[in-house]
Design a protein around this motif. Structure first.
Motif, mmCIF file in Angstrom:
data_model
loop_
_atom_site.group_PDB
_atom_site.id
_atom_site.type_symbol
_atom_site.label_atom_id
_atom_site.label_comp_id
_atom_site.label_asym_id
_atom_site.label_seq_id
_atom_site.Cartn_x
_atom_site.Cartn_y
_atom_site.Cartn_z
ATOM 1 N N LYS A 1 80.513 -62.365 -46.156
ATOM 2 C CA LYS A 1 79.493 -61.945 -45.192
ATOM 3 C C LYS A 1 80.051 -61.961 -43.778
ATOM 4 C CE LYS A 1 74.844 -63.026 -43.501
ATOM 5 N NZ LYS A 1 73.670 -63.939 -43.634
ATOM 6 N N TRP A 2 80.792 -63.024 -43.429
ATOM 7 C CA TRP A 2 81.373 -63.082 -42.089
ATOM 8 C C TRP A 2 82.353 -61.938 -41.877
ATOM 9 C CZ3 TRP A 2 86.063 -63.012 -39.794
ATOM 10 C CH2 TRP A 2 86.110 -63.346 -38.434
ATOM 11 N N ILE A 3 83.194 -61.697 -42.881
ATOM 12 C CA ILE A 3 84.184 -60.628 -42.755
ATOM 13 C C ILE A 3 83.505 -59.278 -42.560
ATOM 14 C CG2 ILE A 3 86.010 -59.365 -43.966
ATOM 15 C CD1 ILE A 3 86.736 -62.038 -45.338
ATOM 16 N N MET A 4 82.474 -58.994 -43.359
ATOM 17 C CA MET A 4 81.777 -57.718 -43.235
ATOM 18 C C MET A 4 81.073 -57.617 -41.882
ATOM 19 S SD MET A 4 82.547 -55.790 -45.703
ATOM 20 C CE MET A 4 81.416 -54.469 -45.186
ATOM 21 N N ASN A 5 80.505 -58.713 -41.412
ATOM 22 C CA ASN A 5 79.860 -58.694 -40.091
ATOM 23 C C ASN A 5 80.886 -58.406 -38.994
ATOM 24 O OD1 ASN A 5 77.293 -59.196 -41.039
ATOM 25 N ND2 ASN A 5 77.390 -61.407 -40.693
ATOM 26 N N ALA A 6 82.081 -58.998 -39.129
ATOM 27 C CA ALA A 6 83.133 -58.748 -38.141
ATOM 28 C C ALA A 6 83.569 -57.290 -38.170
ATOM 29 C CB ALA A 6 84.324 -59.669 -38.400
ATOM 30 N N LEU A 7 83.711 -56.736 -39.365
ATOM 31 C CA LEU A 7 84.083 -55.318 -39.486
ATOM 32 C C LEU A 7 82.990 -54.415 -38.919
ATOM 33 C CD1 LEU A 7 85.686 -55.279 -43.064
ATOM 34 C CD2 LEU A 7 86.875 -55.215 -40.860
ATOM 35 N N GLU A 8 81.740 -54.806 -39.134
ATOM 36 C CA GLU A 8 80.623 -54.055 -38.562
ATOM 37 C C GLU A 8 80.689 -54.078 -37.037
ATOM 38 O OE1 GLU A 8 78.219 -52.226 -39.723
ATOM 39 O OE2 GLU A 8 77.990 -52.698 -41.854
ATOM 40 N N ARG A 9 80.907 -55.244 -36.471
ATOM 41 C CA ARG A 9 80.980 -55.356 -35.013
ATOM 42 C C ARG A 9 82.097 -54.493 -34.453
ATOM 43 N NH1 ARG A 9 80.722 -61.468 -32.832
ATOM 44 N NH2 ARG A 9 81.163 -60.318 -30.905
ATOM 45 N N LEU A 10 83.201 -54.416 -35.175
ATOM 46 C CA LEU A 10 84.339 -53.620 -34.719
ATOM 47 C C LEU A 10 84.249 -52.173 -35.184
ATOM 48 C CD1 LEU A 10 87.266 -56.176 -35.221
ATOM 49 C CD2 LEU A 10 85.837 -55.791 -33.227
ATOM 50 N N GLU A 11 83.132 -51.832 -35.817
ATOM 51 C CA GLU A 11 82.804 -50.453 -36.220
ATOM 52 C C GLU A 11 83.811 -49.858 -37.198
ATOM 53 O OE1 GLU A 11 82.302 -48.361 -32.517
ATOM 54 O OE2 GLU A 11 80.413 -49.386 -32.062
ATOM 55 N N ILE A 12 84.277 -50.704 -38.133
ATOM 56 C CA ILE A 12 85.181 -50.215 -39.172
ATOM 57 C C ILE A 12 84.737 -50.676 -40.556
ATOM 58 C CG2 ILE A 12 87.264 -49.851 -37.783
ATOM 59 C CD1 ILE A 12 88.159 -52.673 -38.598
ATOM 60 N N ALA A 13 83.496 -51.108 -40.690
ATOM 61 C CA ALA A 13 83.002 -51.552 -42.002
ATOM 62 C C ALA A 13 83.095 -50.436 -43.029
ATOM 63 C CB ALA A 13 81.563 -52.056 -41.887
ATOM 64 N N ALA A 14 82.905 -49.198 -42.588
ATOM 65 C CA ALA A 14 82.982 -48.058 -43.506
ATOM 66 C C ALA A 14 84.395 -47.835 -44.025
ATOM 67 C CB ALA A 14 82.485 -46.796 -42.803
ATOM 68 N N LYS A 15 85.367 -48.456 -43.385
ATOM 69 C CA LYS A 15 86.774 -48.308 -43.786
ATOM 70 C C LYS A 15 87.260 -49.494 -44.620
ATOM 71 C CE LYS A 15 87.304 -44.504 -41.377
ATOM 72 N NZ LYS A 15 87.581 -43.195 -42.016
ATOM 73 N N THR B 1 89.311 -48.482 -47.547
ATOM 74 C CA THR B 1 90.318 -47.461 -47.272
ATOM 75 C C THR B 1 91.695 -48.110 -47.150
ATOM 76 O OG1 THR B 1 88.715 -46.116 -46.052
ATOM 77 C CG2 THR B 1 91.049 -45.671 -45.642
ATOM 78 N N PRO B 2 92.720 -47.544 -47.797
ATOM 79 C CA PRO B 2 94.073 -48.104 -47.637
ATOM 80 C C PRO B 2 94.458 -48.157 -46.165
ATOM 81 C CG PRO B 2 94.037 -46.534 -49.451
ATOM 82 C CD PRO B 2 92.703 -46.421 -48.767
ATOM 83 N N ALA B 3 95.093 -49.244 -45.770
ATOM 84 C CA ALA B 3 95.445 -49.425 -44.359
ATOM 85 C C ALA B 3 96.332 -48.307 -43.841
ATOM 86 C CB ALA B 3 96.135 -50.773 -44.171
ATOM 87 N N GLY B 4 97.169 -47.755 -44.717
ATOM 88 C CA GLY B 4 98.065 -46.679 -44.302
ATOM 89 C C GLY B 4 97.354 -45.400 -43.933
ATOM 90 N N ARG B 5 96.082 -45.281 -44.316
ATOM 91 C CA ARG B 5 95.310 -44.084 -43.995
ATOM 92 C C ARG B 5 94.392 -44.303 -42.789
ATOM 93 N NH1 ARG B 5 92.475 -42.597 -49.447
ATOM 94 N NH2 ARG B 5 91.355 -41.195 -48.029
ATOM 95 N N LEU B 6 94.462 -45.466 -42.178
ATOM 96 C CA LEU B 6 93.660 -45.748 -40.995
ATOM 97 C C LEU B 6 94.419 -45.336 -39.738
ATOM 98 C CD1 LEU B 6 92.404 -49.342 -41.865
ATOM 99 C CD2 LEU B 6 91.199 -47.189 -42.230
ATOM 100 N N SER B 7 93.679 -45.053 -38.668
ATOM 101 C CA SER B 7 94.320 -44.809 -37.384
ATOM 102 C C SER B 7 94.941 -46.104 -36.885
ATOM 103 C CB SER B 7 93.307 -44.294 -36.367
ATOM 104 O OG SER B 7 92.410 -45.328 -35.994
ATOM 105 N N VAL B 8 95.828 -46.010 -35.906
ATOM 106 C CA VAL B 8 96.471 -47.206 -35.378
ATOM 107 C C VAL B 8 95.433 -48.146 -34.765
ATOM 108 C CG1 VAL B 8 98.179 -48.095 -33.744
ATOM 109 C CG2 VAL B 8 98.630 -45.976 -34.980
ATOM 110 N N GLY B 9 94.453 -47.586 -34.073
ATOM 111 C CA GLY B 9 93.396 -48.418 -33.498
ATOM 112 C C GLY B 9 92.577 -49.129 -34.557
ATOM 113 N N GLN B 10 92.293 -48.446 -35.664
ATOM 114 C CA GLN B 10 91.560 -49.070 -36.766
ATOM 115 C C GLN B 10 92.402 -50.167 -37.415
ATOM 116 O OE1 GLN B 10 90.786 -45.500 -39.002
ATOM 117 N NE2 GLN B 10 88.748 -45.212 -38.100
ATOM 118 N N GLN B 11 93.685 -49.907 -37.585
ATOM 119 C CA GLN B 11 94.573 -50.923 -38.141
ATOM 120 C C GLN B 11 94.601 -52.162 -37.255
ATOM 121 O OE1 GLN B 11 98.506 -49.403 -39.006
ATOM 122 N NE2 GLN B 11 97.698 -47.575 -39.992
#
Length: 219
Positions: free
Chosen positions: A125-139, A142-152
């Protein structure tokens, strides 16, 4: 627990023979007596090539190509065993390297869970909340290699926070983030540092993380 990290006449070996030349002669870190204390917030300002990433690696114990000494609460880090370093990196020292060091074939969540399984520090739950705050929960899947550098970079920040720590070393943590995401990241890091009573050591060449700085040090 680590309350103080002290440097005593520390100098990267690559700068040997340049003690009276720039950038060494202008540094407030190299060849000086310097102590970082929890729970202060430090900004280490540096130009490229002055050794900011090296400094983080020395403190974290990844590299030993320096002269002088580094002490944790008065204990010379050269005396630490592998078991000591493992314990400190799990419970006392958090580190966000500039290179991020994500596994490209693993998803964002899998990269985070590798760290969290070692520490058992955060629940999903904490991890998902952190990803939500950073606006990358939808990712998350997604494999890290397919994320933008900012998302990584944001994934790596969440991973770095999945442990208890006394000091967190963050090497150019917002170099790929805009002002808005900089503020969000800074808020999350400061919250976790406050919860742990921890110090922040942040390096910066250009884009500075928007944290409340106690002291600025010129590298």
């Amino acid at each position: 627990m680590i309350n103080e990290i002290s440097l005593s006449h520390t100098l990267p070996k690559v700068f040997a023979g340049m003690e009276h030349d720039e950038p060494v002669s202008l540094s407030e870190v190299w060849l000086k007596e310097l102590t970082f204390r929890r729970p202060e917030r430090y900004m280490i300002e540096a130009e490229s090539g002055t050794g900011k990433s090296s400094l983080c690696s020395y403190i974290y114990g990844n590299r030993g190509d320096y002269s002088g000494s580094i002490f944790f609460d008065g204990r010379d880090t050269s005396d630490l065993t592998i078991a000591d370093w493992c314990r400190l990196r799990t419970h006392a020292l958090a580190y966000l390297p500039q290179e991020m060091q994500l596994f490209a074939e693993l998803t964002a969540m899998e990269n985070i869970e590798i760290k969290n399984r070692l520490t058992g520090c955060k629940d999903r739950k904490w991890i998902m909340n952190a990803l939500e705050r950073l606006e990358i929960a939808a990712k998350a899947d997604t494999p890290a290699g397919r994320l933008s550098v900012g998302q990584q970079q944001r994934v790596a920040i969440v991973r770095a926070l999945c442990q208890p720590f006394d000091f967190i070393l963050i090497d150019e943590p917002v170099s790929h983030l805009d002002a808005r995401n900089n503020a969000i990241v800074a808020g999350l890091i400061q919250e976790e540092a406050t919860a742990n009573g921890a110090a922040i050591l942040a390096t910066s060449v250009g884009n500075k993380i928007n944290i409340d700085i106690t002291q600025t040090v010129k590298l």
